[in-house]
Scaffold this active site. Sequence first.
Site, short mmCIF file in Angstrom:
data_model
loop_
_atom_site.label_atom_id
_atom_site.label_comp_id
_atom_site.label_asym_id
_atom_site.label_seq_id
_atom_site.Cartn_x
_atom_site.Cartn_y
_atom_site.Cartn_z
N GLU A 245 -6.29 6.64 -1.75
CA GLU A 245 -6.20 5.49 -0.86
C GLU A 245 -6.79 4.24 -1.51
O GLU A 245 -6.31 3.12 -1.31
CB GLU A 245 -6.93 5.78 0.45
CG GLU A 245 -6.23 6.82 1.31
CD GLU A 245 -4.82 6.41 1.67
OE1 GLU A 245 -4.61 5.24 2.03
OE2 GLU A 245 -3.91 7.26 1.56
N HIS B 121 0.84 -1.20 0.00
CA HIS B 121 0.00 0.00 0.00
C HIS B 121 0.88 1.25 0.00
O HIS B 121 0.64 2.19 -0.76
CB HIS B 121 -0.92 -0.02 1.22
CG HIS B 121 -1.79 1.20 1.33
ND1 HIS B 121 -3.15 1.18 1.09
CD2 HIS B 121 -1.50 2.48 1.67
CE1 HIS B 121 -3.65 2.39 1.27
NE2 HIS B 121 -2.67 3.20 1.62
N GLU B 122 1.89 1.24 0.85
CA GLU B 122 2.80 2.39 0.91
C GLU B 122 3.55 2.56 -0.40
O GLU B 122 3.74 3.68 -0.88
CB GLU B 122 3.78 2.21 2.07
CG GLU B 122 3.14 2.09 3.44
CD GLU B 122 2.32 3.31 3.81
OE1 GLU B 122 2.69 4.43 3.40
OE2 GLU B 122 1.30 3.15 4.49
#
Length: 355
Positions: free
Chosen positions: A251, A202-203
Site C-alpha cells: 500500500e 493508487h489502483e
Amino acid sequence: MHAVCALRIPREHISDVTVRPPPLLFLRLFPASMAAVPLSSALFFGSINAKNSRFSSFPSPLKKSRRIRFSICRAASVVFRDLDADDFRHPLDKQNTLILRAIPGLNEIGKALLGTITEQIMLLENIGTSVLVSKNQLSDLHQLMLEAAEILNLDAPDLYIRQSPIPNAYTLAVSGKKPFVVVHTSLVELLTRKELQAVLAHELGHLKCDHGVWLTFANILTLGAYSVPGLGGLIAQGLEEQLLRWVRAAELTCDRAALLVAQDPKVVISVLMKLAGGCPSLADQLNVDAFLEQARSYEKASSSPVGWYIRNAQTRQLSHPLPVLRAREIDEWSRSEDYRSLLSHATPMNSVGKV
C-alpha cells in the site's frame, strides 16, 4: 493479476477484528473494516462477500441532486515514459516480496486453487451492477484514467462506477481478462478531481507492480490451508501474518504511484485524510497541514517502548498502514532525492483543454 484493490478508512478496533482470508480477493485503498461495517474506508486488501458486495438497496436520495462536472486538464506536468515498478517501489515492499517469492510452489498451488469458474464469479460479481466508463459514458472520468495510466507508463484498465454509500475503490484482474477498476459513487462525491485521479493512480500502482498475483495466490493458498484439519490452521495463520505485512508495504508503494500522478503530496494526503474522517459537507473545512501535524504527534506518542508495543499490536492485524502513518510516509518521500530524481528525468506533458 487475480485480485482487487479497494478504498476506505473507518476506525479499526483490533479487539473486534478477526482477520480471515476472504472468499473474493481485492486490492483496496484502505484497510478492512470492523465486523459490523461492510467495507473499510481506505485502499486496502480485503474481501467482498455475498452480503456486502450485492447492493440490494440504494442510499437514501439526496434532498437536492447535483451534477458533478470535471474540468479536464492535465493534473500533472510530466509523464514517466520509462518508468519501472522498482523505480518507486517501497523498500518494505521489495523486502516482503522476496519473502513471498521464497515460499515453495506458491504460484502453482494458487493457480490450481483458483479455477476458471471462480474467476468468472469474481468478474460477473463486480461488473453486473456497475456502469462502464468510456469516451461515450462519463467521458470526464474516462479521461482521468487515461491520463493517470499514461503518466505511469501502462495500459489503462477498464473503469466502472458503482452505486454505493461506502467510499471505496478497488481493482480486479483475472487471467486472460483485461483488468478493471471499480469506484463507488460516494467516493466521487467526496473527492475533488485531482484527488479522484490520485485514487485511480493508487489502483494503477497495484497493476504496475503486479501486486494482484501475489495477493491472490497467497490468499487462495491460505483458504486451502484453513480447510485442512490440524496443522492447516497453524500454517494458514503464519502465512496470513506474513501476507498482511506484505500488503501493508504494498500500500505504501501504491501511495507513491498516486503521488507520481498528482505530483503534489497534499493531494494524496488529502485523500487519506478524507477517507479517515471526511464527508462531503465537511470536505472544504479539512486541513492537510493539521492532519500532518496529527501524524507527527502519533509518531512522537508511539516512540516510547510502551508506545512502540501498542503501535505494533494496533497494526499487526491490519491490511493497511494507519492513515496517519501513510500520510507521513508520502510527505517524507515527496521530499526525497529519489522522488526528485524521477521528476527530473520525466517528460513534459502537453496540456489538454476543458471538455
